[in-house]
Structures are given as C-alpha cells and as structure tokens.
Design an enzyme around this catalytic site. Structure first.
Site, PDB file in Angstrom:
ATOM      1  N   HIS A  99     -13.176  -2.308  10.303  1.00  0.00           N
ATOM      2  CA  HIS A  99     -13.121  -3.264   9.200  1.00  0.00           C
ATOM      3  C   HIS A  99     -11.690  -3.814   9.051  1.00  0.00           C
ATOM      4  CE1 HIS A  99     -12.288   0.823   8.122  1.00  0.00           C
ATOM      5  NE2 HIS A  99     -11.942   0.573   6.879  1.00  0.00           N
ATOM      6  N   PHE A 133      -7.854   9.052   8.572  1.00  0.00           N
ATOM      7  CA  PHE A 133      -7.630   9.385   7.170  1.00  0.00           C
ATOM      8  C   PHE A 133      -8.926   9.150   6.399  1.00  0.00           C
ATOM      9  CE2 PHE A 133      -7.542   5.255   4.979  1.00  0.00           C
ATOM     10  CZ  PHE A 133      -7.440   4.392   6.050  1.00  0.00           C
ATOM     11  N   THR A 170       0.836  -1.199   0.000  1.00  0.00           N
ATOM     12  CA  THR A 170       0.000   0.000   0.000  1.00  0.00           C
ATOM     13  C   THR A 170       0.869   1.246   0.000  1.00  0.00           C
ATOM     14  OG1 THR A 170      -1.828   1.156   1.060  1.00  0.00           O
ATOM     15  CG2 THR A 170      -0.221   0.156   2.534  1.00  0.00           C
ATOM     16  N   ASP A 180      -7.678  -3.986   0.358  1.00  0.00           N
ATOM     17  CA  ASP A 180      -8.543  -3.156  -0.473  1.00  0.00           C
ATOM     18  C   ASP A 180      -9.783  -2.867   0.359  1.00  0.00           C
ATOM     19  OD1 ASP A 180      -8.526  -1.908  -3.184  1.00  0.00           O
ATOM     20  OD2 ASP A 180     -10.550  -2.732  -3.164  1.00  0.00           O
ATOM     21  N   SER A 181     -10.146  -1.613   0.441  1.00  0.00           N
ATOM     22  CA  SER A 181     -11.216  -1.236   1.348  1.00  0.00           C
ATOM     23  C   SER A 181     -11.984  -0.062   0.780  1.00  0.00           C
ATOM     24  CB  SER A 181     -10.633  -0.897   2.723  1.00  0.00           C
ATOM     25  OG  SER A 181      -9.524  -0.037   2.589  1.00  0.00           O
TER      26      SER A 181
HETATM   27  P1  IMP Z   1      -8.012   1.533  -1.841  1.00  0.00           P
HETATM   28  O1  IMP Z   1      -8.271   0.342  -0.956  1.00  0.00           O
HETATM   29  O2  IMP Z   1      -6.570   1.855  -1.942  1.00  0.00           O
HETATM   30  O3  IMP Z   1      -8.707   1.417  -3.161  1.00  0.00           O
HETATM   31  O4  IMP Z   1      -8.604   2.835  -1.155  1.00  0.00           O
HETATM   32  C1  IMP Z   1      -9.505   2.767  -0.131  1.00  0.00           C
HETATM   33  C2  IMP Z   1     -10.147   4.138   0.087  1.00  0.00           C
HETATM   34  O5  IMP Z   1     -11.295   3.918   0.923  1.00  0.00           O
HETATM   35  C3  IMP Z   1      -9.250   5.085   0.862  1.00  0.00           C
HETATM   36  O6  IMP Z   1      -8.528   5.936   0.029  1.00  0.00           O
HETATM   37  C4  IMP Z   1     -10.256   5.844   1.718  1.00  0.00           C
HETATM   38  O7  IMP Z   1     -10.786   6.892   0.960  1.00  0.00           O
HETATM   39  C5  IMP Z   1     -11.342   4.828   1.970  1.00  0.00           C
HETATM   40  N1  IMP Z   1     -11.101   4.100   3.235  1.00  0.00           N
HETATM   41  C6  IMP Z   1     -10.756   2.788   3.410  1.00  0.00           C
HETATM   42  N2  IMP Z   1     -10.596   2.510   4.707  1.00  0.00           N
HETATM   43  C7  IMP Z   1     -10.840   3.657   5.370  1.00  0.00           C
HETATM   44  C8  IMP Z   1     -10.814   3.995   6.752  1.00  0.00           C
HETATM   45  O8  IMP Z   1     -10.487   3.197   7.640  1.00  0.00           O
HETATM   46  N3  IMP Z   1     -11.131   5.261   7.042  1.00  0.00           N
HETATM   47  C9  IMP Z   1     -11.479   6.186   6.099  1.00  0.00           C
HETATM   48  N4  IMP Z   1     -11.486   5.936   4.799  1.00  0.00           N
HETATM   49  C10 IMP Z   1     -11.169   4.669   4.424  1.00  0.00           C
END
Ligand code: IMP
Length: 199
Positions: free
Chosen positions: A180, A152, A7, A69-70
């Site tokens: 999560h 964040f 990441t 991925d979240s």
């Molecule tokens: P990715 O998994 O890199 O595609 O991005 C996940 C996006 O989901 C992040 O850039 C945040 O905008 C949002 N996100 C995922 N987890 C969290 C969290 O724990 N707090 C706030 N935003 C989250």
C-alpha cells in the site's frame, strides 16, 4: 534534495526513506525536529488524517511535507481496525498488544473468511496550502499466529494470497514493491514533476 516526513513511526519512515532514496530524495523524519508538535489524529478517514499530519508540520516549518496515514481493514471485523489501527488495543498500544487483540477477535473466523487489506493515503502538502494525495492498497488475509520478526505493526499476521510468508518475512524492497505504502509513493514520484520544490 530533502523532504520532511511527518511521522514518528520508525517502520514507516524506514520504508519511505528507502523508496525516496532510490530517486535521490532524502526523507527527514520528525526526530530531526524535536520542537515540532504533531497533529492530533482525530479525523475519521485516512485522507483527513494524512492531511492534518502534513499540514501541521508545513505550518510549523514553512517547508513541504509528506504524511502517511495507513491501517488494516479486516472484512470479518466490518473494516476495523481501519483508521484506528495504531490504537486498536487502546491509546498508546504496542504492536504486540494490537496483534494479540487481532488474533483474539479473529480466532472464531473460518479460513477463507479472513480477507483483509492494508490501505495508505499519503498527503504531500505545500506552504501555499496546496495538498496532493496518493493512495495504495494491498490485499491479503490474516494468519492464525505471528510469523517472522521483520517489518512492523501487523506485518507478522498479514499474508498476501498465494504466498507462504507473512509481510514480516520478506525484505523491505520486496514489501515496498507490492505494499500500500510503496504504491502510494510510486504514484507520488511519477506525479511530482518538479522535485526541486522539496529543497
Ligand atoms: P497511523 O497511520 O500512524 O495512524 O498508524 C498506522 C498503523 O497501521 C500502524 O501503527 C500499524 O499498526 C498499521 N500499519 C500501517 N501500515 C502498516 C504496514 O505496512 N505494516 C503493518 N502495519 C501497518
């Protein structure tokens, strides 16, 4: 013992580091490996993207790798922004731009209909091609204005039902206990018996 975490998101890495450090595993971010090329996140599910991210780094390093991925799924927005959470307001969008768009889209939505959930899928992939998956979810609702400056992403706009604070107003340990990401990591820790694999 160390494990590469695929990441570039500093917020995610900080939370993952904190949990893994508590069980003696050092989480190395991609900043230690500037030569690595991250995967293109073109999957349509959290699981698909988590696997793509982890496998891209396994292939380049020959070492086990963990990827997260979240995203945020909002009921009133029919599950959006979902897997597109990082680029909800456009490619390369900042957290503030994403939060502003969320506030705008949610403005007409009544209190009591603002339910949302954070979802996380983690992929732990090995050089032999095997991947293990772990999931976590956190239910809550979307606030009408940002609260707090910790965390964040969408944290300042997300509140767990029954709490008066947003996720941006609680400590990293408190967030990891309920989040999560924390839930997925706890599953990983209890399912991976032989952490010496990470050396
Ligand atoms: P990715 O998994 O890199 O595609 O991005 C996940 C996006 O989901 C992040 O850039 C945040 O905008 C949002 N996100 C995922 N987890 C969290 C969290 O724990 N707090 C706030 N935003 C989250």
């Amino acid at each position: 013992m160390s494990l590469i975490v695929a990441t570039q998101n500093k917020g995610k890495l900080k939370e993952i580091r904190r949990v893994l450090a508590s069980v003696g595993i050092e989480a190395e971010g991609m900043d230690n490996y500037p030569e690595l090329i991250p995967a293109i996140e073109d999957g349509t599910t959290f699981k698909e993207n988590a696997q793509k991210k982890a496998q891209a780094i396994v292939q380049q390093t020959g070492k086990p790798c963990l990827a997260d991925d979240s995203g945020l799924t909002v009921e009133a927005l029919h599950g959006r922004p979902g897997v597109y959470s990082a680029r909800y307001a456009g490619e390369g969008a900042t957290d503030s731009e994403n939060n502003l768009l969320l506030l705008t889209e949610m403005a007409p939505i009544a209190d009591g209909q603002r339910q949302a959930a954070f979802c996380c899928v983690m992929a732990l992939c090995y050089p032999n091609g095997e991947c293990l998956f772990f999931e976590g979810r956190l239910e809550g609702h979307i606030l009408r204005a940002e609260q707090g400056d910790g965390g964040f992403g969408y944290d300042p706009l997300f509140q767990v039902d029954g709490d008066q604070r947003s996720l941006a107003q609680i400590s990293i340990d408190e967030k990891n206990n309920i989040s999560h990401r924390g839930k997925a990591l706890k599953q990983m820790i209890s399912n991976v018996n032989d952490c010496s694999d990470f050396n």
